[in-house]
Design an enzyme around this catalytic site. Sequence first.
Site, PDB file in Angstrom:
ATOM      1  N   ARG A  21       0.893  -1.177   0.000  1.00  0.00           N
ATOM      2  CA  ARG A  21       0.000   0.000   0.000  1.00  0.00           C
ATOM      3  C   ARG A  21       0.917   1.209   0.000  1.00  0.00           C
ATOM      4  NH1 ARG A  21      -5.341   1.245   3.589  1.00  0.00           N
ATOM      5  NH2 ARG A  21      -6.132  -0.069   1.913  1.00  0.00           N
ATOM      6  N   CYS A  26     -16.482   1.821   0.577  1.00  0.00           N
ATOM      7  CA  CYS A  26     -15.340   0.948   0.870  1.00  0.00           C
ATOM      8  C   CYS A  26     -14.956   0.978   2.339  1.00  0.00           C
ATOM      9  CB  CYS A  26     -14.147   1.349  -0.003  1.00  0.00           C
ATOM     10  SG  CYS A  26     -13.525   3.002   0.335  1.00  0.00           S
ATOM     11  N   ASP A  61     -17.236   7.537  -1.372  1.00  0.00           N
ATOM     12  CA  ASP A  61     -16.000   7.320  -0.618  1.00  0.00           C
ATOM     13  C   ASP A  61     -15.677   8.640   0.076  1.00  0.00           C
ATOM     14  OD1 ASP A  61     -13.599   6.299   0.372  1.00  0.00           O
ATOM     15  OD2 ASP A  61     -12.508   6.489  -1.529  1.00  0.00           O
ATOM     16  N   HIS A 111      -7.251   1.056  -6.443  1.00  0.00           N
ATOM     17  CA  HIS A 111      -7.442   0.161  -5.294  1.00  0.00           C
ATOM     18  C   HIS A 111      -8.125  -1.106  -5.835  1.00  0.00           C
ATOM     19  CE1 HIS A 111      -7.730  -1.207  -1.309  1.00  0.00           C
ATOM     20  NE2 HIS A 111      -8.556  -0.337  -0.774  1.00  0.00           N
TER      21      HIS A 111
HETATM   22  N1   CP Z   1     -11.358  -0.142   2.266  1.00  0.00           N
HETATM   23  C1   CP Z   1     -10.100  -0.237   2.715  1.00  0.00           C
HETATM   24  O1   CP Z   1      -9.144  -0.402   1.960  1.00  0.00           O
HETATM   25  O2   CP Z   1     -10.000  -0.158   4.061  1.00  0.00           O
HETATM   26  P1   CP Z   1      -8.650  -0.037   4.876  1.00  0.00           P
HETATM   27  O3   CP Z   1      -8.024   1.272   4.520  1.00  0.00           O
HETATM   28  O4   CP Z   1      -9.068  -0.109   6.331  1.00  0.00           O
HETATM   29  O5   CP Z   1      -7.746  -1.166   4.512  1.00  0.00           O
HETATM   30  N1  NVA Z   2      -9.837   6.832  -1.185  1.00  0.00           N
HETATM   31  C1  NVA Z   2      -9.460   6.375   0.127  1.00  0.00           C
HETATM   32  C2  NVA Z   2      -9.748   4.923   0.286  1.00  0.00           C
HETATM   33  C3  NVA Z   2      -9.488   4.362   1.644  1.00  0.00           C
HETATM   34  C4  NVA Z   2      -9.691   2.884   1.706  1.00  0.00           C
HETATM   35  C5  NVA Z   2      -7.997   6.665   0.379  1.00  0.00           C
HETATM   36  O1  NVA Z   2      -7.177   6.524  -0.543  1.00  0.00           O
HETATM   37  O2  NVA Z   2      -7.652   7.066   1.492  1.00  0.00           O
END
Ligand code: CP
Ligand code: NVA
Length: 306
Positions: free
Chosen positions: A104, A263, A223, A131
């Site tokens: 990530r 999400c 989101d 994602h």
């Molecule tokens: N939706 C999602 O990716 O959640 P987290 O950031 O908690 O992993």
């Molecule tokens: N768009 C958000 C998603 C979190 C799971 C981010 O990148 O923070």
Amino acid sequence: MSIRSLLNVTDLSVDELATVLKLSQREPASLGRPLASSSGLPLGAALIFEKPSNRTRHSMEMAVVQLGGHPVYTRGEEVGFDTREPVEDIGRILSGYHGIVAARVFSHSVVERLRASCSVPVVNMLSDVSHPLQGLADALTMVNEFGVLAGRTVAYVGDYNNVARSLGEVCVMSGAHYRLACPVGYDASDDELARLSSLGAGSVEQSTDPVVAVRGAHAVHTDTWVSMGQEAEKAERLGIFGAYTVTESLMSRASGDAVFMHCLPAYRGYEVEASVIDGAASRVIEQGHNRLHSARGAMAFLLGVK
Ligand code: CP
Ligand code: NVA
């Protein structure tokens, strides 16, 4: 066999996306132990996080265990992409310990460089661009809800971000109609809309008006307005996105049996009203639980499970 990675949903063909969703619906035991060596010993899975996580860490760790492997979690600052050592050295070293390398990251270029330097599959666990694991769980949740995604209308209201992009990919590739409502400057470019619409049998439309996007939709997604790494823009964004809250009134414009999806993490009172996310139409908990099933299905596919 060439090494398969998952940096974007579009690393899969239309048929392969359907296969991953089918693998995600299978009994876990039927997938075997593709993350175990021929002598039965577990292979590792490197899970590196430059940003916080709840769902992604837990679902990936458990999916790795269910596939016979052993997850090794490290925070980004411990590994130090390009600060402690070059991404390429990290990728080459981790490939000797692990059957999968997942990250990530702030910059999508880091997962691209990992893919170029690893000799095992690389999984993007969220970048500034996409994602894909979330997109797969979103698709799985809607397929479980509707039977098939083809022909359904899926609305996304808010920021055209990493989650919106991966959702658009799964929708168009699965033959769904994807309708965006985003403020100017936080929307998909014309090139991006053309790219999405070229991906499959579905379609994509964009408006600045949430009512236009949501009218008759079968699923309404949103989101956060402030993604991880954008905290300095928070005050400005809260001002710009004020008209993009998914309210009960907005949901009443969707199809009578429409579901609400997010999400998570969600910010009640901002991108969604509490009565919507905590109400009968909400599927956010199933959607979160499906992160485990889709992560397992995706990794099984990358590891060659048929
Ligand atoms: N939706 C999602 O990716 O959640 P987290 O950031 O908690 O992993
Ligand atoms: N768009 C958000 C998603 C979190 C799971 C981010 O990148 O923070």
